[in-house]
Design an enzyme around this catalytic site. Structure first.
Site, PDB file in Angstrom:
ATOM      1  N   SER A   1      51.819  43.239  36.097  1.00  0.00           N
ATOM      2  CA  SER A   1      51.719  41.863  36.075  1.00  0.00           C
ATOM      3  C   SER A   1      51.440  41.142  34.587  1.00  0.00           C
ATOM      4  O   SER A   1      51.721  39.938  34.494  1.00  0.00           O
ATOM      5  CB  SER A   1      50.755  41.253  37.371  1.00  0.00           C
ATOM      6  OG  SER A   1      49.534  41.610  37.081  1.00  0.00           O
TER       7      SER A   1
ATOM      8  N   ASP B   1      37.809  43.930  35.314  1.00  0.00           N
ATOM      9  CA  ASP B   1      38.977  43.474  36.037  1.00  0.00           C
ATOM     10  C   ASP B   1      38.370  42.429  36.614  1.00  0.00           C
ATOM     11  O   ASP B   1      37.307  42.175  37.383  1.00  0.00           O
ATOM     12  CB  ASP B   1      39.830  44.174  36.846  1.00  0.00           C
ATOM     13  CG  ASP B   1      40.887  43.675  37.273  1.00  0.00           C
ATOM     14  OD1 ASP B   1      42.176  44.301  37.072  1.00  0.00           O
ATOM     15  OD2 ASP B   1      41.113  42.558  37.924  1.00  0.00           O
TER      16      ASP B   1
ATOM     17  N   HIS C   1      47.934  48.705  29.889  1.00  0.00           N
ATOM     18  CA  HIS C   1      46.304  48.718  30.244  1.00  0.00           C
ATOM     19  C   HIS C   1      46.245  49.813  31.104  1.00  0.00           C
ATOM     20  O   HIS C   1      47.057  49.678  31.993  1.00  0.00           O
ATOM     21  CB  HIS C   1      45.872  47.232  30.731  1.00  0.00           C
ATOM     22  CG  HIS C   1      46.846  46.850  31.873  1.00  0.00           C
ATOM     23  ND1 HIS C   1      47.772  46.059  31.612  1.00  0.00           N
ATOM     24  CD2 HIS C   1      46.655  46.751  33.303  1.00  0.00           C
ATOM     25  CE1 HIS C   1      48.429  45.687  32.786  1.00  0.00           C
ATOM     26  NE2 HIS C   1      47.674  46.148  33.764  1.00  0.00           N
ATOM     27  N   LEU C   2      45.384  50.428  31.164  1.00  0.00           N
ATOM     28  CA  LEU C   2      44.768  51.635  31.972  1.00  0.00           C
ATOM     29  C   LEU C   2      43.831  51.023  33.018  1.00  0.00           C
ATOM     30  O   LEU C   2      42.894  50.326  32.679  1.00  0.00           O
ATOM     31  CB  LEU C   2      44.068  52.798  31.393  1.00  0.00           C
ATOM     32  CG  LEU C   2      45.076  53.638  30.701  1.00  0.00           C
ATOM     33  CD1 LEU C   2      44.195  54.817  29.807  1.00  0.00           C
ATOM     34  CD2 LEU C   2      46.036  54.296  31.422  1.00  0.00           C
TER      35      LEU C   2
END
Ligand code: 5GP
Ligand code: ZN
Length: 114
Positions: free
Chosen positions: A95, A30, A100-101
């Site tokens: 967002s 991320d 997605h995990l």
């Protein structure tokens, strides 16, 4: 999907630190980590929201969870536990509209989340 951020990461049009890639699933770090380990695990196929999945996606959703678990295990940062989260819709704070995990570990994680 042409204007999807995570499709662009999948296609290499936007750089990311990829940590896993197979025919069905990609994982990457991320860009704004909320914990020492914070990776995202996505299907290669564009699916905008968890509300769009059907039983035909059962295997794919299982694969996401298995890769997320493996990422936690192999990170070396999840010995004390980890959390896997998928946000769906505005109240949950989704967002990016490609499912997605989140894989989070490396610090105590408060419960319930905010
Ligand atoms: P959501 O809020 O949809 O559950 O999570 C989206 C996540 O994508 C956020 O944690 C955010 O930091 C991450 N993100 C947004 N833009 C980028 C980007 O360009 N690259 C990467 N690697 N992550 C991103
Ligand atoms: Zn997409």
């Amino acid at each position: 999907m042409s204007d999807c951020l995570f499709c662009k990461i999948r296609d290499g049009q936007i750089p990311a630190q990829i940590t896993h890639r197979d025919d069905h699933v990609i994982a990457f770090k991320d860009i704004g980590p909320k914990a020492p380990l914070h990776e995202l695990v996505i299907p290669t196929r564009h699916i905008a929201s968890l509300t769009d999945v059907t039983l035909a996606d059962t295997d794919l959703l299982g694969r996401l969870m298995v890769v997320a678990s493996q990422r936690a295990k192999h990170s070396g940062q999840a010995g004390n536990g980890f959390r896997i989260v998928m946000n769906a819709g505005p109240d949950a704070g989704q967002s990016v509209h490609h499912i997605h995990l989140h894989v989070l570990a490396g610090r105590p994680l408060a419960w319930p989340p905010g």
